[in-house]
Design a protein around this motif. Structure first.
Motif, PDB file in Angstrom:
ATOM      1  N   LEU A  63      -1.977   5.097   1.572  1.00  0.00           N
ATOM      2  CA  LEU A  63      -3.367   4.648   1.605  1.00  0.00           C
ATOM      3  C   LEU A  63      -4.146   5.364   2.702  1.00  0.00           C
ATOM      4  O   LEU A  63      -3.693   5.442   3.850  1.00  0.00           O
ATOM      5  CB  LEU A  63      -3.414   3.134   1.839  1.00  0.00           C
ATOM      6  CG  LEU A  63      -4.799   2.480   1.839  1.00  0.00           C
ATOM      7  CD1 LEU A  63      -5.434   2.568   0.457  1.00  0.00           C
ATOM      8  CD2 LEU A  63      -4.701   1.013   2.293  1.00  0.00           C
ATOM      9  N   THR A  85       0.853  -1.188   0.000  1.00  0.00           N
ATOM     10  CA  THR A  85       0.000   0.000   0.000  1.00  0.00           C
ATOM     11  C   THR A  85       0.893   1.243   0.000  1.00  0.00           C
ATOM     12  O   THR A  85       1.950   1.257   0.645  1.00  0.00           O
ATOM     13  CB  THR A  85      -0.940   0.052   1.220  1.00  0.00           C
ATOM     14  OG1 THR A  85      -0.175   0.267   2.409  1.00  0.00           O
ATOM     15  CG2 THR A  85      -1.735  -1.241   1.348  1.00  0.00           C
ATOM     16  N   TYR A 107     -15.088   5.439   5.431  1.00  0.00           N
ATOM     17  CA  TYR A 107     -16.416   4.991   5.008  1.00  0.00           C
ATOM     18  C   TYR A 107     -17.337   6.199   4.851  1.00  0.00           C
ATOM     19  O   TYR A 107     -17.042   7.307   5.321  1.00  0.00           O
ATOM     20  CB  TYR A 107     -17.004   3.996   6.019  1.00  0.00           C
ATOM     21  CG  TYR A 107     -17.103   4.532   7.427  1.00  0.00           C
ATOM     22  CD1 TYR A 107     -18.226   5.227   7.856  1.00  0.00           C
ATOM     23  CD2 TYR A 107     -16.058   4.346   8.326  1.00  0.00           C
ATOM     24  CE1 TYR A 107     -18.319   5.731   9.150  1.00  0.00           C
ATOM     25  CE2 TYR A 107     -16.133   4.841   9.621  1.00  0.00           C
ATOM     26  CZ  TYR A 107     -17.266   5.532  10.014  1.00  0.00           C
ATOM     27  OH  TYR A 107     -17.348   6.040  11.287  1.00  0.00           O
ATOM     28  N   THR A 127     -12.217  -2.099   8.262  1.00  0.00           N
ATOM     29  CA  THR A 127     -12.196  -1.208   7.095  1.00  0.00           C
ATOM     30  C   THR A 127     -10.926  -1.430   6.289  1.00  0.00           C
ATOM     31  O   THR A 127     -10.945  -1.453   5.049  1.00  0.00           O
ATOM     32  CB  THR A 127     -12.290   0.261   7.540  1.00  0.00           C
ATOM     33  OG1 THR A 127     -13.486   0.446   8.298  1.00  0.00           O
ATOM     34  CG2 THR A 127     -12.305   1.194   6.343  1.00  0.00           C
ATOM     35  N   PHE A 128      -9.814  -1.624   6.974  1.00  0.00           N
ATOM     36  CA  PHE A 128      -8.537  -1.896   6.299  1.00  0.00           C
ATOM     37  C   PHE A 128      -8.616  -3.198   5.510  1.00  0.00           C
ATOM     38  O   PHE A 128      -8.222  -3.253   4.336  1.00  0.00           O
ATOM     39  CB  PHE A 128      -7.409  -1.962   7.328  1.00  0.00           C
ATOM     40  CG  PHE A 128      -6.088  -2.382   6.759  1.00  0.00           C
ATOM     41  CD1 PHE A 128      -5.351  -1.518   5.960  1.00  0.00           C
ATOM     42  CD2 PHE A 128      -5.579  -3.644   7.022  1.00  0.00           C
ATOM     43  CE1 PHE A 128      -4.126  -1.909   5.426  1.00  0.00           C
ATOM     44  CE2 PHE A 128      -4.360  -4.043   6.495  1.00  0.00           C
ATOM     45  CZ  PHE A 128      -3.626  -3.177   5.693  1.00  0.00           C
ATOM     46  N   SER A 135     -10.787  -2.873   2.499  1.00  0.00           N
ATOM     47  CA  SER A 135     -10.137  -2.046   1.478  1.00  0.00           C
ATOM     48  C   SER A 135      -9.095  -2.840   0.703  1.00  0.00           C
ATOM     49  O   SER A 135      -9.057  -2.794  -0.533  1.00  0.00           O
ATOM     50  CB  SER A 135      -9.495  -0.810   2.113  1.00  0.00           C
ATOM     51  OG  SER A 135     -10.471   0.014   2.734  1.00  0.00           O
ATOM     52  N   PRO A 152     -10.952   2.579  -1.130  1.00  0.00           N
ATOM     53  CA  PRO A 152     -10.219   3.491  -0.237  1.00  0.00           C
ATOM     54  C   PRO A 152     -10.519   4.933  -0.607  1.00  0.00           C
ATOM     55  O   PRO A 152     -10.996   5.224  -1.710  1.00  0.00           O
ATOM     56  CB  PRO A 152      -8.755   3.135  -0.515  1.00  0.00           C
ATOM     57  CG  PRO A 152      -8.746   2.636  -1.921  1.00  0.00           C
ATOM     58  CD  PRO A 152     -10.062   1.921  -2.106  1.00  0.00           C
ATOM     59  N   SER A 168     -12.764   9.586   7.365  1.00  0.00           N
ATOM     60  CA  SER A 168     -11.469   8.921   7.317  1.00  0.00           C
ATOM     61  C   SER A 168     -11.177   8.275   8.674  1.00  0.00           C
ATOM     62  O   SER A 168     -11.383   8.886   9.720  1.00  0.00           O
ATOM     63  CB  SER A 168     -10.374   9.924   6.973  1.00  0.00           C
ATOM     64  OG  SER A 168      -9.098   9.321   7.032  1.00  0.00           O
ATOM     65  N   GLN A 210     -14.269  -2.677  -0.605  1.00  0.00           N
ATOM     66  CA  GLN A 210     -14.559  -1.303  -0.191  1.00  0.00           C
ATOM     67  C   GLN A 210     -13.499  -0.388  -0.792  1.00  0.00           C
ATOM     68  O   GLN A 210     -12.305  -0.687  -0.732  1.00  0.00           O
ATOM     69  CB  GLN A 210     -14.559  -1.190   1.330  1.00  0.00           C
ATOM     70  CG  GLN A 210     -14.869   0.199   1.856  1.00  0.00           C
ATOM     71  CD  GLN A 210     -15.085   0.210   3.361  1.00  0.00           C
ATOM     72  OE1 GLN A 210     -15.562  -0.767   3.941  1.00  0.00           O
ATOM     73  NE2 GLN A 210     -14.733   1.295   3.995  1.00  0.00           N
ATOM     74  N   ILE A 258      -8.054   5.213   4.331  1.00  0.00           N
ATOM     75  CA  ILE A 258      -9.266   4.395   4.323  1.00  0.00           C
ATOM     76  C   ILE A 258     -10.351   5.053   5.174  1.00  0.00           C
ATOM     77  O   ILE A 258     -10.068   5.848   6.067  1.00  0.00           O
ATOM     78  CB  ILE A 258      -8.988   2.967   4.848  1.00  0.00           C
ATOM     79  CG1 ILE A 258      -8.409   3.016   6.276  1.00  0.00           C
ATOM     80  CG2 ILE A 258      -8.045   2.229   3.907  1.00  0.00           C
ATOM     81  CD1 ILE A 258      -8.259   1.651   6.922  1.00  0.00           C
TER      82      ILE A 258
END
Length: 266
Positions: free
Chosen positions: A15, A12, A19, A54-55, A58, A65, A27, A63, A17
């Motif tokens: 990055l 990465t 929602y 979430t990570f 992603s 980023p 963030s 999902q 991430i």
């Protein structure tokens, strides 16, 4: 020393991430720059709400980023379609919706969907991959049972077997020991360790079982409000990275034991 690009399974770069909620994009972590190598067992740890799930969502491509890049074996994840992603990443999610009326064999066979024809007919190679996954996870005695007949630990092994049958270089698991007692938590951790050694796959999993992860993992991705870092458990311990992971009024990290323990009353 720079890493050999051919040995990098996941990378990465800058990055970020998060929602979407009713107030817009939120963030949860940024400036995530990590490299994950082949044949490594890696735990993602951090406090509740830090962004572990979430990570994982992603880096698995389910999902988007907020910004930055994710590369799987030197290919940009956003350039891969659903079938291509399914040949690169096997995914086991918490509370994953499955039909409990499936047999264990049928559940594991779903891992071959990226490779079967439009009829879903299993080839000789598919059945060999399924049989190998069943053997690796030691669930031969369960293969004809229905999923609703399984314990939580048995079902978790079956889901891991499905990911193995999918035959991807990376397997990602979100909280694979949820709802399991201490014995079966250790059992799953040892299974993941064995699979990395025997298959050469990279396994990345989120967990709250930090003490177990420290004992058994090659690397740990430590998510902290200030930064996300990856290193060996030994290096993270010696650098004091675990010291301020949690408020220190109830628990503290013992560098000698290499584990968290309840803080003694004064």
């Amino acid at each position: 020393m720079q890493s050999n690009p051919e040995n990098i399974t996941l990378k990465t770069t800058n990055l970020e991430i998060g929602y979407q909620d009713k107030h817009g994009i939120k963030s949860v972590a940024e400036k995530i720059n990590i490299e994950v190598h082949k044949s490594e067992l890696i735990a993602v740890i951090g406090v509740n709400g830090i962004g572990k799930s979430t990570f994982l969502r992603s880096i698995s491509g389910i999902q988007q980023p907020i910004s930055g890049t994710i590369e799987i074996e030197n290919k940009n994840l956003k350039d891969l379609n659903n079938v291509q992603r399914a040949t690169q990443i096997g995914l086991v999610l918490t509370n994953q919706p499955i039909s409990k009326n499936l047999s264990v064999f049928e559940l594991i066979a779903l891992g071959r969907q990226p490779y079967t024809n439009w009829l879903g007919k299993l080839s000789k190679n598919d059945t060999e991959k399924i049989a190998n996954a069943i053997k690796l996870t030691a669930i031969e005695a369960l293969k004809n049972r229905k999923c609703y007949e399984l314990s939580d630990g048995q079902l978790q092994r079956a889901l891991i077997a499905r990911a193995i049958a999918q035959d991807t270089p990376i397997i990602i698991l979100d909280e694979p020991t949820t709802h399991l007692d201490m014995y079966y938590k250790a059992n799953v951790f040892k299974l993941l360790r064995k699979l990395v050694k025997q298959t050469g796959k990279t396994i990345i999993f989120a967990s709250h079982e930090i003490n177990l992860a420290i004992q058994i993992c090659d690397k740990i991705i430590l998510m902290h409000p200030e930064k996300t870092q990856i290193d060996t458990p030994e290096n993270l311990i010696s650098s004091g990275a675990f010291q301020d992971l949690f408020p220190q009024d109830l628990i503290q990290f013992d560098k000698i034991l290499g584990a968290f323990r309840i803080k003694n009353e004064d």
